[in-house]
Design a protein around this motif. Structure first.
Motif, mmCIF file in Angstrom:
data_model
loop_
_atom_site.group_PDB
_atom_site.id
_atom_site.type_symbol
_atom_site.label_atom_id
_atom_site.label_comp_id
_atom_site.label_asym_id
_atom_site.label_seq_id
_atom_site.Cartn_x
_atom_site.Cartn_y
_atom_site.Cartn_z
ATOM 1 N N ARG A 1 0.800 -1.228 0.000
ATOM 2 C CA ARG A 1 0.000 0.000 0.000
ATOM 3 C C ARG A 1 0.832 1.277 0.000
ATOM 4 O O ARG A 1 0.292 2.363 -0.133
ATOM 5 C CB ARG A 1 -0.938 -0.012 1.211
ATOM 6 C CG ARG A 1 -1.954 -1.139 1.185
ATOM 7 C CD ARG A 1 -3.127 -0.878 2.105
ATOM 8 N NE ARG A 1 -2.702 -0.566 3.470
ATOM 9 C CZ ARG A 1 -3.227 0.416 4.203
ATOM 10 N NH1 ARG A 1 -4.188 1.172 3.711
ATOM 11 N NH2 ARG A 1 -2.794 0.616 5.445
ATOM 12 N N THR B 1 -0.780 -0.493 -4.328
ATOM 13 C CA THR B 1 -2.249 -0.450 -4.278
ATOM 14 C C THR B 1 -2.735 0.864 -3.689
ATOM 15 O O THR B 1 -3.917 0.989 -3.349
ATOM 16 C CB THR B 1 -2.809 -1.621 -3.441
ATOM 17 O OG1 THR B 1 -2.373 -1.461 -2.081
ATOM 18 C CG2 THR B 1 -2.327 -2.952 -3.973
ATOM 19 N N ALA B 2 -1.837 1.847 -3.575
ATOM 20 C CA ALA B 2 -2.251 3.154 -3.059
ATOM 21 C C ALA B 2 -3.379 3.703 -3.926
ATOM 22 O O ALA B 2 -3.262 3.767 -5.143
ATOM 23 C CB ALA B 2 -1.074 4.123 -3.065
ATOM 24 N N ASN C 1 -6.026 -4.616 -1.176
ATOM 25 C CA ASN C 1 -5.593 -5.290 0.053
ATOM 26 C C ASN C 1 -6.714 -5.337 1.091
ATOM 27 O O ASN C 1 -6.886 -6.345 1.781
ATOM 28 C CB ASN C 1 -4.366 -4.588 0.634
ATOM 29 C CG ASN C 1 -3.075 -5.096 0.028
ATOM 30 O OD1 ASN C 1 -3.065 -5.768 -0.996
ATOM 31 N ND2 ASN C 1 -1.957 -4.759 0.648
ATOM 32 N N GLU D 1 -1.053 -3.426 8.671
ATOM 33 C CA GLU D 1 -0.760 -4.259 7.508
ATOM 34 C C GLU D 1 -0.774 -5.734 7.912
ATOM 35 O O GLU D 1 -0.418 -6.091 9.025
ATOM 36 C CB GLU D 1 0.604 -3.907 6.919
ATOM 37 C CG GLU D 1 0.784 -2.429 6.614
ATOM 38 C CD GLU D 1 -0.237 -1.903 5.620
ATOM 39 O OE1 GLU D 1 -0.491 -2.584 4.608
ATOM 40 O OE2 GLU D 1 -0.771 -0.796 5.857
#
Length: 241
Positions: free
Chosen positions: A111, A133-134, A139, A181
Motif C-alpha cells: 500500500r 495499491t495506493a 488489500n 498491515e
C-alpha cells in the motif's frame, strides 16, 4: 540432547521416515483440495501503480493465465519494508523465472507509494515485479488490512509483543502503523478475460511457499530457537552482522 548408537539412530530415523512420508502424502491430498476450490469472480475494477504505468488486475497477469501475489507489509507510513516480508521476498525473487515457465506471474503488492517500493527493491537487489495499491481497496477487500477500530482494544491492552515494537521501529512507524498491515498470499486465474480469486492464505500458511529457511532450521538440533517474549532474530539480509 540424547547420545545413542548408530543402530538406535537408524531405528528411530526409519520410524520417523514413515511418518514423514505420511505427512507428504497428506500434503499431496491438501494440494489437490486447494486446486479444487471454487473460483470467485473479481468484479471490482482495481488500478495498480507499476513501474510501467497504471495497470488493471488483468494486466498484472502479464500475458499469463495465473497470478500469484505476495501482499508485502509496506504500509503508507513505512520508511522500509517489514523484515519478515523482506525475508520472504528473498525466497520468492529467484522463483519468478521458474513460475513464468509454468504460465504463472509472481509479484508483490503493497500500500505504500510506488517510488518507495521500487527504491527498497533496489536496495534489496530484487527484480520481482512490485505494484502499489495506493488509491485502491485491493488489500482491504482481501482482508490484508486491519482498521484502527479492530486494533485499538489490543493496542490499549498493554500486551503488545516486543517483536511488534521491534519491527515497527525497523519500519519507521509505530505499533498501530505496523499491525495495520497483514501479510498474505493470494492466487488469481484469468480465463476468457475474466479474473477469479482461487486461493488465499496468511500467517503460518506463508511458511511453506515463502519461508524455506524455517524448513531448514526445523531439521537442525536447535530448530527455530525462538521465544514469544524475545525479539525475533530475523533481519533484512543487508543488516546481519
Amino acid at each position: 540432547m540424547r547420545i545413542g548408537t548408530q543402530e538406535e539412530w537408524q531405528a528411530e530415523r526409519d520410524a520417523l521416515l514413515a511418518e514423514e512420508k505420511e505427512l507428504t502424502r497428506r500434503g499431496d491430498e491438501l494440494t489437490e483440495k486447494r486446486r479444487d476450490l471454487p473460483w470467485v469472480p473479481v468484479e471490482k475494477d482495481y488500478v495498480f501503480d507499476t513501474a510501467d504505468g497504471e495497470k488493471s488486475l488483468a494486466d498484472l497477469f502479464d500475458g499469463r493465465s495465473q497470478l500469484v501475489i505476495y501482499h508485502f507489509m509496506f504500509g503508507p507510513p513505512f520508511t522500509a519494508g517489514c523484515p519478515v516480508c523482506t525475508s520472504i521476498a528473498d525466497t520468492l525473487n529467484p522463483q519468478v523465472p521458474h513460475l513464468k515457465a509454468r504460465d504463472t506471474t509472481l509479484m508483490l503488492v503493497s500500500r505504500a507509494p510506488l517510488d518507495r517500493l521500487l527504491a527498497y527493491r533496489d536496495r534489496m537487489g530484487w527484480n520481482i515485479p512490485w505494484a502499489s495499491t495506493a488509491g485502491n481497496d485491493f488489500n482491504d477487500d482481501l482482508n490484508f488490512v486491519y482498521s484502527e477500530a479492530d486494533l485499538r482494544p489490543w493496542l490499549d491492552s498493554g500486551e503488545i509483543p516486543p517483536t511488534v515494537q521491534q519491527f515497527a521501529e525497523m519500519c519507521g512507524t509505530d505499533a498501530l502503523g505496523y499491525v495495520t498491515e497483514r501479510p498474505g498470499l493470494s492466487v488469481h486465474a484469468l480465463s476468457d478475460g475474466n479474473v477469479y480469486k482461487t486461493y488465499w492464505t496468511t500467517s503460518r500458511g506463508l511458511e511453506g511457499p515463502g519461508m524455506s529457511y524455517y524448513g531448514l532450521l526445523d531439521r537442525t538440533p536447535k530448530g527455530r530457537d525462538e521465544s514469544a517474549t524475545e525479539p525475533l532474530w530475523i533481519r533484512r539480509h543487508d543488516e546481519y552482522a
